[in-house]
Design a protein around this motif. Structure first.
Motif, PDB file in Angstrom:
ATOM      1  N   GLU A 102      -3.580  -1.115 -14.997  1.00 45.18           N
ATOM      2  CA  GLU A 102      -2.627  -1.839 -15.836  1.00 45.18           C
ATOM      3  C   GLU A 102      -1.371  -1.003 -16.127  1.00 45.18           C
ATOM      4  O   GLU A 102      -0.346  -1.548 -16.574  1.00 45.18           O
ATOM      5  CB  GLU A 102      -3.288  -2.240 -17.157  1.00 45.18           C
ATOM      6  CG  GLU A 102      -4.378  -3.293 -17.029  1.00 45.18           C
ATOM      7  CD  GLU A 102      -5.653  -2.746 -16.376  1.00 45.18           C
ATOM      8  OE1 GLU A 102      -5.876  -1.512 -16.442  1.00 45.18           O
ATOM      9  OE2 GLU A 102      -6.400  -3.554 -15.794  1.00 45.18           O
ATOM     10  N   HIS A 105       3.665  -0.601 -13.110  1.00 42.10           N
ATOM     11  CA  HIS A 105       4.694  -1.551 -13.548  1.00 42.10           C
ATOM     12  C   HIS A 105       4.863  -2.706 -12.571  1.00 42.10           C
ATOM     13  O   HIS A 105       5.395  -3.753 -12.951  1.00 42.10           O
ATOM     14  CB  HIS A 105       6.026  -0.823 -13.736  1.00 42.10           C
ATOM     15  CG  HIS A 105       7.094  -1.668 -14.344  1.00 42.10           C
ATOM     16  ND1 HIS A 105       6.998  -2.205 -15.618  1.00 42.10           N
ATOM     17  CD2 HIS A 105       8.303  -2.086 -13.856  1.00 42.10           C
ATOM     18  CE1 HIS A 105       8.082  -2.907 -15.885  1.00 42.10           C
ATOM     19  NE2 HIS A 105       8.888  -2.852 -14.846  1.00 42.10           N
ATOM     20  N   CYS A 106       4.437  -2.539 -11.328  1.00 47.90           N
ATOM     21  CA  CYS A 106       4.541  -3.644 -10.364  1.00 47.90           C
ATOM     22  C   CYS A 106       3.620  -4.785 -10.802  1.00 47.90           C
ATOM     23  O   CYS A 106       2.581  -4.558 -11.424  1.00 47.90           O
ATOM     24  CB  CYS A 106       4.197  -3.177  -8.957  1.00 47.90           C
ATOM     25  SG  CYS A 106       2.615  -2.318  -8.789  1.00 47.90           S
ATOM     26  N   CYS A 107       4.002  -6.009 -10.471  1.00 43.47           N
ATOM     27  CA  CYS A 107       3.250  -7.165 -10.960  1.00 43.47           C
ATOM     28  C   CYS A 107       1.969  -7.371 -10.150  1.00 43.47           C
ATOM     29  O   CYS A 107       1.821  -6.869  -9.035  1.00 43.47           O
ATOM     30  CB  CYS A 107       4.110  -8.424 -10.882  1.00 43.47           C
ATOM     31  SG  CYS A 107       4.489  -8.954  -9.204  1.00 43.47           S
ATOM     32  N   THR A 109      -0.380  -9.436  -7.796  1.00 48.58           N
ATOM     33  CA  THR A 109      -0.070 -10.359  -6.714  1.00 48.58           C
ATOM     34  C   THR A 109      -1.238 -10.389  -5.744  1.00 48.58           C
ATOM     35  O   THR A 109      -2.294  -9.791  -5.999  1.00 48.58           O
ATOM     36  CB  THR A 109       1.229  -9.929  -5.998  1.00 48.58           C
ATOM     37  OG1 THR A 109       1.581 -10.911  -5.022  1.00 48.58           O
ATOM     38  CG2 THR A 109       1.083  -8.575  -5.322  1.00 48.58           C
ATOM     39  N   LYS A 127      -5.349 -12.082  -8.673  1.00 53.47           N
ATOM     40  CA  LYS A 127      -4.278 -11.164  -8.293  1.00 53.47           C
ATOM     41  C   LYS A 127      -4.490  -9.813  -8.978  1.00 53.47           C
ATOM     42  O   LYS A 127      -5.033  -9.746 -10.082  1.00 53.47           O
ATOM     43  CB  LYS A 127      -2.924 -11.734  -8.716  1.00 53.47           C
ATOM     44  CG  LYS A 127      -2.542 -13.022  -8.020  1.00 53.47           C
ATOM     45  CD  LYS A 127      -1.216 -13.536  -8.557  1.00 53.47           C
ATOM     46  CE  LYS A 127      -0.807 -14.826  -7.867  1.00 53.47           C
ATOM     47  NZ  LYS A 127       0.488 -15.345  -8.381  1.00 53.47           N
ATOM     48  N   ARG A 129      -2.628  -5.654  -9.467  1.00 59.68           N
ATOM     49  CA  ARG A 129      -1.441  -4.826  -9.287  1.00 59.68           C
ATOM     50  C   ARG A 129      -1.542  -3.962  -8.028  1.00 59.68           C
ATOM     51  O   ARG A 129      -0.534  -3.708  -7.374  1.00 59.68           O
ATOM     52  CB  ARG A 129      -1.213  -3.959 -10.529  1.00 59.68           C
ATOM     53  CG  ARG A 129      -0.841  -4.769 -11.769  1.00 59.68           C
ATOM     54  CD  ARG A 129      -0.742  -3.887 -13.013  1.00 59.68           C
ATOM     55  NE  ARG A 129      -0.610  -4.701 -14.209  1.00 59.68           N
ATOM     56  CZ  ARG A 129       0.526  -4.966 -14.821  1.00 59.68           C
ATOM     57  NH1 ARG A 129       1.660  -4.467 -14.350  1.00 59.68           N
ATOM     58  NH2 ARG A 129       0.552  -5.713 -15.909  1.00 59.68           N
ATOM     59  N   HIS A 132      -0.166  -5.217  -4.762  1.00 58.40           N
ATOM     60  CA  HIS A 132       1.283  -5.201  -4.553  1.00 58.40           C
ATOM     61  C   HIS A 132       1.641  -4.122  -3.544  1.00 58.40           C
ATOM     62  O   HIS A 132       1.112  -3.013  -3.585  1.00 58.40           O
ATOM     63  CB  HIS A 132       2.002  -4.935  -5.872  1.00 58.40           C
ATOM     64  CG  HIS A 132       3.469  -5.233  -5.833  1.00 58.40           C
ATOM     65  ND1 HIS A 132       4.376  -4.441  -5.169  1.00 58.40           N
ATOM     66  CD2 HIS A 132       4.195  -6.261  -6.374  1.00 58.40           C
ATOM     67  CE1 HIS A 132       5.585  -4.945  -5.299  1.00 58.40           C
ATOM     68  NE2 HIS A 132       5.501  -6.056  -6.030  1.00 58.40           N
ATOM     69  N   CYS A 188       9.779  -4.605  -7.180  1.00 57.55           N
ATOM     70  CA  CYS A 188       8.609  -4.086  -7.888  1.00 57.55           C
ATOM     71  C   CYS A 188       8.939  -3.612  -9.290  1.00 57.55           C
ATOM     72  O   CYS A 188       8.058  -3.136 -10.008  1.00 57.55           O
ATOM     73  CB  CYS A 188       7.978  -2.944  -7.099  1.00 57.55           C
ATOM     74  SG  CYS A 188       9.030  -1.469  -6.985  1.00 57.55           S
ATOM     75  N   GLY A 189      10.221  -3.694  -9.697  1.00 52.83           N
ATOM     76  CA  GLY A 189      10.606  -3.329 -11.045  1.00 52.83           C
ATOM     77  C   GLY A 189      11.170  -1.935 -11.212  1.00 52.83           C
ATOM     78  O   GLY A 189      11.583  -1.562 -12.314  1.00 52.83           O
TER      79      GLY A 189
END
Length: 334
Positions: A102, A105-107, A109, A127, A129, A132, A188-189
């Motif tokens: 968790e 920082h990438c969501c 998916t 999904k 992290r 990703h 990816c932020g």
């Protein structure tokens, strides 16, 4: 914008589509020796930046700190596509570094690889992290922040020390002032950076030929990162993707990014290639890159054949009937 036609696609004898873009080929002095379109077009590196984003991690020898394998360390520069072996290695990284998924920082998916994605759906998995494609990079940056005593929860912010080091690293490789590098936010932020196309190429040439890097610590980090990319090519993308196909060739340091950007350093020839497809297409990468290597007289035909095997210039319909072809159509400006 300095773009020219790079690839034409024909259905029958009718021109159906044109992919525009720009190409830059630079020598070991950083000078442009061949170009199509504007070789200085300002271009976001997107995931092509990952080998350089990993340099601060490699300089601190984070792999040794946490007992990571070479395969796991290669994920720091990867745009993995979520095959089973990618996820196994990522879970191992998180366990060894004691990073919670968790914290990335990438969501969340699903994998980019269609077979891997279908497998997760069949198993009714949610999904995640680490599915990703950038999760390896994020894991490395959190591990570095943890080791250095920096705030792990804000590692993705532009003002964070790890992001400032990345910016300085990219400026050092490209030999441009930090103040000249435009920034944005990647998919990816994380912060992402833009460079003139020829500077992207020159950075990849240094990755391939670290003797061009004056700072010994940075040169060593670049050499180790590039070597891992060649040793574990399938980790960098997957078993059938352009990056992995190119990295099977020990003479090349290569990485692509979203929206059609690609960088390649050639060790023996001491040249580098960078390109941008203006419509963002990755499907025409093999046609363009193979044609560039052919025009340069590249002597590893197996590498060129792998590219054409991934995406043939012959175009077939859904039933397997030959219906057209794609052609590289650019001319060099030298």
């Amino acid at each position: 914008m300095g773009f020219v036609p790079l690839v034409e696609e024909y259905r029958g004898n009718v021109l159906e589509n044109v992919h525009y873009g720009a190409i830059s080929v630079v020598d070991e002095n950083g000078g442009v020796i061949y170009a199509a379109g504007d070789p200085h077009h300002m271009t976001f590196l997107r995931s092509a930046a990952k080998p350089f984003q990993a340099i601060p991690v490699m300089k601190r020898r984070i792999a040794e700190v946490y007992g990571l394998t070479g395969e796991e360390t290669a994920l720091f520069a990867a745009s993995h596509r979520g095959e089973r072996f990618h996820i196994d290695a990522l879970e191992s990284i998180l366990k060894k570094t004691e990073i919670q998924e968790e914290a990335l920082h990438c969501c969340a998916t699903y994998p980019l690889n269609e077979d891997a994605k279908a497998e997760r759906h069949r198993n009714h998995e949610e999904k995640r992290r680490i599915f990703h494609n950038c999760s390896g990079k994020h894991s490395g940056l959190i591990a570095l922040s943890k080791h250095m005593g920096w705030d792990e929860s804000t590692y993705y912010k532009p003002e964070h020390p790890v992001q400032q080091e990345i910016l300085e690293t990219l400026a050092y490789f490209a030999e441009v002032p930090v103040s000249s590098i435009p920034q944005g936010i990647d998919g990816c932020g994380l912060p992402i950076f833009a460079l003139p196309l020829d500077r992207i190429g020159y950075s990849f040439l240094k990755l391939a030929c670290p003797d061009l890097i004056h700072d010994a610590e940075t040169a060593d980090a670049a050499a180790r990162m590039a070597q891992l990319m060649n040793e574990y090519p399938d980790i960098i993308a997957d078993t059938r993707f352009v990056c992995s196909a190119l990295l099977r060739d020990p003479n090349l340091a290569a990485k692509g990014g979203a929206k059609g950007v690609y960088g390649i350093g050639l060790r023996k020839e001491r040249l580098a290639i960078s390109l941008k497809v203006s419509d963002g297409s990755e499907q025409v990468w093999p046609c363009i890159i193979a044609s560039i290597l052919e025009r340069l007289g590249y002597d590893n035909q197996a590498t060129i054949d792998r590219l054409y095997d991934l995406v043939p210039n012959a175009i077939f319909n859904d039933g397997g009937t030959l219906v057209g072809e794609r052609r590289a159509v650019y001319d060099w400006n030298d």
